[in-house]
Scaffold this motif. Structure first.
Motif, PDB file in Angstrom:
ATOM      1  N   PHE A   1       0.812  -1.228   0.000  1.00 24.99           N
ATOM      2  CA  PHE A   1       0.000   0.000   0.000  1.00 24.99           C
ATOM      3  C   PHE A   1       0.844   1.276   0.000  1.00 24.99           C
ATOM      4  N   ASP A   2       0.364   2.282  -0.754  1.00 27.21           N
ATOM      5  CA  ASP A   2       0.958   3.616  -0.689  1.00 27.21           C
ATOM      6  C   ASP A   2       0.442   4.383   0.519  1.00 27.21           C
ATOM      7  N   PHE A   3      -0.837   4.152   0.835  1.00 23.20           N
ATOM      8  CA  PHE A   3      -1.493   4.981   1.857  1.00 23.20           C
ATOM      9  C   PHE A   3      -2.633   4.176   2.484  1.00 23.20           C
ATOM     10  N   ILE A   4      -2.754   4.280   3.812  1.00 26.60           N
ATOM     11  CA  ILE A   4      -3.887   3.641   4.501  1.00 26.60           C
ATOM     12  C   ILE A   4      -4.521   4.671   5.435  1.00 26.60           C
ATOM     13  N   LEU A   5      -5.844   4.806   5.329  1.00 23.34           N
ATOM     14  CA  LEU A   5      -6.606   5.739   6.163  1.00 23.34           C
ATOM     15  C   LEU A   5      -7.376   4.928   7.196  1.00 23.34           C
ATOM     16  N   ASP A   6      -7.067   5.153   8.478  1.00 26.38           N
ATOM     17  CA  ASP A   6      -7.679   4.370   9.565  1.00 26.38           C
ATOM     18  C   ASP A   6      -8.773   5.182  10.245  1.00 26.38           C
TER      19      ASP A   6
ATOM     20  N   GLN B   1      -4.036   8.181  10.681  1.00 22.01           N
ATOM     21  CA  GLN B   1      -5.046   7.900  11.678  1.00 22.01           C
ATOM     22  C   GLN B   1      -6.040   9.068  11.723  1.00 22.01           C
ATOM     23  N   VAL B   2      -7.319   8.798  11.479  1.00 18.58           N
ATOM     24  CA  VAL B   2      -8.348   9.818  11.739  1.00 18.58           C
ATOM     25  C   VAL B   2      -9.288   9.379  12.865  1.00 18.58           C
ATOM     26  N   GLY B   3      -9.425   8.066  13.068  1.00 22.47           N
ATOM     27  CA  GLY B   3     -10.190   7.587  14.231  1.00 22.47           C
ATOM     28  C   GLY B   3      -9.456   7.988  15.496  1.00 22.47           C
ATOM     29  N   LEU B   4     -10.218   8.274  16.544  1.00 20.74           N
ATOM     30  CA  LEU B   4      -9.614   8.761  17.797  1.00 20.74           C
ATOM     31  C   LEU B   4     -10.129   7.954  18.993  1.00 20.74           C
ATOM     32  N   PRO B   5      -9.610   6.711  19.138  1.00 18.17           N
ATOM     33  CA  PRO B   5     -10.031   5.873  20.272  1.00 18.17           C
ATOM     34  C   PRO B   5      -9.623   6.501  21.606  1.00 18.17           C
ATOM     35  N   ASP B   6     -10.242   6.034  22.673  1.00 14.68           N
ATOM     36  CA  ASP B   6      -9.990   6.635  23.987  1.00 14.68           C
ATOM     37  C   ASP B   6      -8.702   6.142  24.631  1.00 14.68           C
ATOM     38  N   ARG B   7      -8.039   5.105  24.049  1.00 15.56           N
ATOM     39  CA  ARG B   7      -6.789   4.615  24.627  1.00 15.56           C
ATOM     40  C   ARG B   7      -5.727   4.494  23.534  1.00 15.56           C
TER      41      ARG B   7
END
Ligand code: NAP
Ligand code: ZN
Ligand code: ZN
Length: 349
Positions: A238-243, A266-272
Motif C-alpha cells: 500500500f501507498d497509503f492507509i486511512l484508519d 489515523q483519523v479515528g480517535l479511540p480513547d486509549r
C-alpha cells in the motif's frame, strides 16, 4: 438572547434528553441558522460519554449541521436569509496565527472553538446541532448546493472533510493503492472519495455483512481484517492507509501492509493509545501520521466537489427521540452508514 431547544447529556452516564437553552443574539458577522438535519458522528458519543476526558456539561452534541439562514448580522457578506448552509466541527479560531492565515484553521495555534462542549470568545459554552438553531460567525459557515439531498450532505461537514482532507494532502489518485480501515460514517466517505479520485481502493472491515456494500461504494477489493491469511497477502503493497476505527485495535497488522515510504494516517480517535512495534516503521521508512477535519476553504472545496460529482453520505434518517438507540447501534457498528437526525421531529412526541 435566542431561545433554543435541543437534546443534551447532563453527565457522562445519562442518556440524551430534551433541553432548553439560549444562544447569543447575532453579532456583526454572525449567521443565524434554523437546523434541518444533523448527522450523528462517533465523536458525539465519545464526547457525551466523556471518553476523551474533557467533557463539559450540559452538552448538546452535533457538528454535521445543515439548515437555512433565518437572520444575519449587519456585516455578513456571504449569506442571506433563506440560503441553505452547513456548519461543521469548529465555529471559531484566532484568524491570525500561521495556520489560520494558511487556511488551516483546524490547526490554529491558539486553539479552535469546537461547535459544542467548549467556551467561545464571549465566555459562553458552545452547544451543537442536536437542536433547532445555531448562531455562527460566517467564516465558519459553508454554502450548500441545492442540487444535493440535504440529509445526505449533513455528514459531509465532518465525516466528509475528515476523509477528503488527508486523501488530498497525501495525493491519493490514479496509480496509488489505498486502504480504508473501518466501514462506518468516516470509512464509507473515505471509500467514496478514494474511489472517485481514481485510486485502487481496498476496504478493510471486521463485518462480513458489509462486503457487498463496500463493493457498491467503490472498493476494488474487500479484506476481512480478522482473517490473518487475507491480511498477509496484502503485505508491503500500500501507498497509503486511512484508519477510521473508533476503538483501540492492532495497528501493527496494518503498518506491515505499507510499501517502503508508505503512509498510515489515523483519523479515528479511540480513547486509549495503541501499541506500536517500531520495527514496522523503521525497516521500511514508513510514516504514522494523523489528520483532523479540514480548513474552511478546503471544506467548501469538498462540498463543491461533492455537488459536481453527485457524492453524498448513505444515511438512515431518524427522529431525535431515537437518538439514544442510534448511539447504541453506532457503538455496535450497526449503521449504514450514518444516522442523520431530522430536526423537524424536535418538539413532537
Ligand atoms: P463509526 O461510524 O462508528 O465507524 C467506526 C467503524 O470502525 C465501525 O463501523 C467498524 O467498521 C469499525 N470498528 C468499530 N469498532 C471496532 C473494533 N473494536 N475493531 C475494529 N474495527 C472496529 O464512527 P465514525 O463516526 O466514522 O468515527 C470514527 C472515529 O473517527 C471516531 O473515533 C471519531 O471520534 C473519529 N473522528 C475523527 C475526526 C477527525 O477529525 N480526525 C473527525 C470525526 C470523527 P467495520 O464494521 O467495517 O469493521
Ligand atoms: Zn465528527
Ligand atoms: Zn489561529
Amino acid at each position: 438572547m435566542i431561545q433554543s431547544q435541543g437534546y443534551a447529556a447532563q453527565q457522562s452516564t445519562t442518556p440524551l434528553a430534551p433541553f432548553s437553552f439560549t444562544r447569543r443574539d447575532p453579532k456583526e458577522r454572525d449567521v443565524v441558522v434554523e437546523i434541518e438535519y444533523c448527522g450523528v458522528c462517533h465523536s458525539d458519543i465519545h464526547s457525551t460519554r466523556n471518553e476523551w476526558g474533557n467533557a463539559i456539561y450540559p452538552m448538546v452534541p452535533g457538528h454535521e449541521i445543515i439548515g437555512r439562514v433565518t437572520a444575519i448580522g449587519s456585516g455578513v457578506s456571504r449569506f442571506k436569509a433563506g440560503d441553505r448552509v452547513g456548519v461543521g466541527v469548529i465555529v471559531d479560531s484566532c484568524r491570525t496565527c500561521a495556520s489560520c492565515r494558511n487556511n488551516e484553521e483546524q490547526y490554529c495555534e491558539v486553539g479552535v472553538t469546537l461547535t459544542y462542549g467548549a467556551y467561545d470568545r464571549y465566555g459562553e459554552l458552545t452547544q451543537g446541532g442536536y437542536s433547532n438553531n445555531i448562531v455562527v460567525d460566517e467564516h465558519f459557515v459553508h454554502a450548500i448546493s441545492t442540487k444535493l439531498d440535504p440529509a445526505g450532505v449533513a455528514p459531509l461537514l465532518c465525516a466528509g472533510i475528515t476523509t477528503y482532507s488527508p486523501l488530498r494532502h497525501w495525493q491519493v489518485g490514479p496509480g496509488k493503492k489505498v486502504g480504508v480501515v473501518g466501514l462506518g460514517g468516516l470509512g464509507h466517505m473515505g471509500l467514496k472519495f478514494a474511489h472517485s479520485f481514481g485510486a485502487h481502493v481496498v476496504q478493510f472491515t471486521t463485518s462480513e455483512s458489509k462486503i457487498a456494500d463496500a463493493k457498491r461504494l467503490g472498493a476494488d477489493e474487500v479484506v476481512i481484517s480478522k482473517n490473518a491469511d487475507a491480511m498477509k497477502k496484502e503485505a508491503n503493497s500500500f501507498d497509503f492507509i486511512l484508519d477510521t476505527v473508533s476503538a483501540v485495535h492492532d495497528l501493527n497488522a496494518y503498518l506491515s501492509l505499507l510499501k517502503r515510504d508508505g503512509v498510515y494516517c489515523q483519523v479515528g480517535l479511540p480513547d486509549r493509545p495503541p501499541v506500536i512495534n517500531m520495527g514496522n516503521l523503521l525497516f521500511k521508512r514508513r510514516s504514522l501520521s494523523g489528520s483532523i477535519i479540514g480548513g474552511m476553504a478546503e471544506t467548501q472545496q469538498m462540498l463543491d466537489y461533492c455537488a459536481d460529482h453527485n457524492i453524498v453520505s448513505d444515511v438512515e434518517i431518524i427522529p431525535i427521540q431515537r437518538i439514544n438507540e442510534a448511539f447504541e447501534r453506532v457503538v455496535k457498528a450497526d449503521v449504514k452508514y450514518r444516522f442523520v437526525i431530522d430536526m423537524a421531529s424536535l418538539g413532537k412526541r
